[in-house]
Scaffold this active site. Structure first.
Site, PDB file in Angstrom:
ATOM      1  CE  LYS A 288      -4.053   1.362   0.208  1.00  0.00           C
ATOM      2  NZ  LYS A 288      -5.278   1.210   1.778  1.00  0.00           N
ATOM      3  CG  HIS A 289      -0.222   4.973  -0.028  1.00  0.00           C
ATOM      4  ND1 HIS A 289      -1.095   5.314  -1.307  1.00  0.00           N
ATOM      5  CD2 HIS A 289      -1.449   4.294   0.784  1.00  0.00           C
ATOM      6  CE1 HIS A 289      -2.046   6.227  -0.930  1.00  0.00           C
ATOM      7  NE2 HIS A 289      -2.548   5.240   0.190  1.00  0.00           N
ATOM      8  CG  HIS A 537      16.217   7.803   1.495  1.00  0.00           C
ATOM      9  ND1 HIS A 537      16.965   7.579   1.500  1.00  0.00           N
ATOM     10  CD2 HIS A 537      15.397   7.519   2.880  1.00  0.00           C
ATOM     11  CE1 HIS A 537      17.923   7.666   3.024  1.00  0.00           C
ATOM     12  NE2 HIS A 537      16.558   7.766   3.432  1.00  0.00           N
TER      13      HIS A 537
END
Length: 537
Positions: A288-289, A537
């Site tokens: 998710k995301h 990141h």
């Protein structure tokens, strides 16, 4: 005829990809257009019964040097580059018996495919096209008079103009010129990148090539997207670079069009599930995301899915499900029980596909294979005015030497869970903490500014999942914990211990490693160092 429309009297065709070539050439011939060709293209057209001249008829020279030299001649380039309304150009053509070429149909030697197939150095060099790019660029430059086609998908555009207008329009020629320059730029970029990789491997091994003096990145439009991450942003999906199984190569068996976020999340999920060898066990990743919210191995795919879902069923709603094996019916039935955006797997059985088809908006992608987690390639991130380029994080925990740094060594069961957790933490945004138990994640903390906060969030989510399942205590009791980077202080480790972790895997390397090790020993837990960091990141 409008002033911007240019009739076609002569077309030069020289293609590596012969898809649709014969029907296109037949349509040109039916309009009285003279055909000129080279090598294998000419042979294919002649075998189809078409009258076609050899390019040597224009140049007065045969193909030579194994086909390296055949179109690099004024008889070809003069016919392409001549400005039709320029009296001086027309005089030069007349003086040297140069015939105008109004349509150039060229696609290039398959350099990218040759590299992707793992061919040797000499074969790759031999598949660098010279004459093709030269003709394409010449025709694109002279688009005021000449149309250029670099892909079979443009055949219909040219024929539509010929049928409707009797020639090509300026708008069409400009569009074709843009496609032509994009193709040659992408082609040259692939060659330059290949040379950079070769040089890097020779000079300093895998990874050094990111610092090549200059870099070119290119891609071909796969799909124009409705919008980007948010509705006010425009977006498109381009395919390019080294071939790698995933969203760029997948076949969508069903479901509505993929969005920008779907593509990004599906890529993250599939790269994560590729960490799990399908020969060892079925594995499932729920994302998710762009962050895993549940990962597990099991005896079957459905068992792995249910274990992954149990980690964070709230976040899994509307998520992406990736599998490392062929999707079967039992797993498909379990997955469609909750709202899911995308399922991606190497393949799917007919029964599984039929089950997924009952959810008309659910996308099902099959890739044919898993990407190699040890594979190379480059990752590119845009910055204002530039790009960051790095080699792929292809470090795999199975290849690492785990160093026990505590008084207690992990048990065999803990070692299996530690390796599992470190596979997962590699794909969680930093700062990343992953709790795992029984080859399943039981708590994930992602993307926090401090590592201790990630440890707390992961433990908190584990408590919430336990409460929702009616459990007396969270599954972090008796779990192991993985950290993508070292613990800068002992507080993050202490938080994990308080959550119930009994063993830890982390890179090590902090100036306070001795404090962290002392905290582990005081609690009687085991800890191993990998020496490898997995920032993401």
């Amino acid at each position: 005829m409008s002033a911007d429309i240019r009739p076609i009297a002569r077309a030069l065709l020289s293609v590596s990809d012969k898809t649709g070539l014969v029907p296109f050439a037949q349509a040109l011939a039916e309009k009285g257009i003279a055909l000129v060709s080279t090598g294998g293209t000419r042979k294919a057209l002649a075998q189809a019964g078409l009258e076609v001249s050899d390019v040597s008829d224009l140049t007065g020279f045969p193909e030579m040097m194994d086909g390296r030299v055949k179109t690099l001649h004024p008889g070809v380039h003069g016919g392409i580059l001549a400005i039709r309304d320029d009296a001086g150009h027309r005089a030069s053509m007349d003086a040297h018996n140069i015939l105008p070429i109004d349509l150039v149909v060229v696609n290039l030697y398959p350099f990218e495919a040759t590299v992707a197939a793992g061919a040797g150095y000499d074969d790759c060099v031999e598949n660098i096209d010279i004459g093709g790019p030269a003709m394409i660029r010449a025709a694109a430059k002279n688009h005021a008079d000449v149309a250029v086609v670099v892909d079979p998908s443009s055949y219909a555009t040219v024929l539509a103009d010929l049928n409707d207008k009797g020639g090509t329009t300026l708008a069409t020629r400009r569009k074709l010129a843009q496609l032509a320059y994009a193709r040659t730029a992408t082609y040259d970029g692939a060659i330059a990148s290949w040379f950079a990789e070769v040089e890097a491997k020779e000079d300093a091994g895998e990874g050094a090539g990111a610092a090549a003096e200059s870099r070119v990145f290119g891609g071909r439009l796969a799909e124009a997207l409705r919008y980007g991450e948010n509705p006010h942003q425009s977006a498109a999906f381009y395919v390019g670079g080294p071939a790698r199984p995933g969203v760029a190569t997948a076949r969508q068996l069903q479901g509505k069009a993929l969005s920008y976020n779907n593509l990004n999340d599906t890529d993250a999920a599939f790269e994560a599930v590729a960490e799990f060898d399908p020969a060892r066990a079925p594995a499932v990743v729920i994302v998710k995301h762009a962050n895993p919210c549940g990962v597990a191995e099991g005896e079957t795919l459905v068992e792995a899915y249910r274990k992954a879902l149990a980690c964070d069923p709230t976040s899994a709603f509307g998520g992406i499900v990736a599998l490392n094996r062929t999707l079967d019916a039992e797993a498909a039935r379990a997955i469609v029980d909750i709202f899911t955006e995308v399922i991606v797997a190497p393949d799917a059985t007919e029964e599984a596909a039929a089950i997924i088809a009952t959810k008309k908006n659910l996308r099902l992608l099959v890739t044919g294979a898993l990407p190699d987690p040890r594979g190379g390639g480059r990752l590119v991130k845009s910055l204002a005015g530039g790009y960051l380029v790095q080699s792929r994080d292809n470090a795999v925990v199975d290849d690492m030497t785990l160093k026990v740094v505590t008084q207690r060594a992990p048990t065999e069961a803990e070692l299996a869970d530690l390796a599992f957790a470190f596979r997962v933490v590699k794909h969680v945004k930093s700062n990343a903490i992953v709790y795992a138990k029984g080859l399943a994640t039981v708590g994930i903390g992602a993307g926090q500014m401090s590592r201790v906060d990630s440890a707390r969030i992961a433990a908190h989510k584990a408590r919430d999942a336990a409460a929702a399942a009616g459990m007396a205590e969270p599954l972090t009791r008796g779990s192991v914990v993985a950290s993508d980077a070292f613990f800068p202080f002992a507080d993050g480790l202490v938080t994990a211990i308080e959550a119930g972790a009994t063993a830890v895997i982390q890179p090590g390397g902090s100036i306070r490693d001795t404090d962290v090790i002392a905290a582990a020993d005081a609690a009687g837990i085991a800890m191993v160092f990998t020496g490898v960091r997995h920032f993401r990141h």
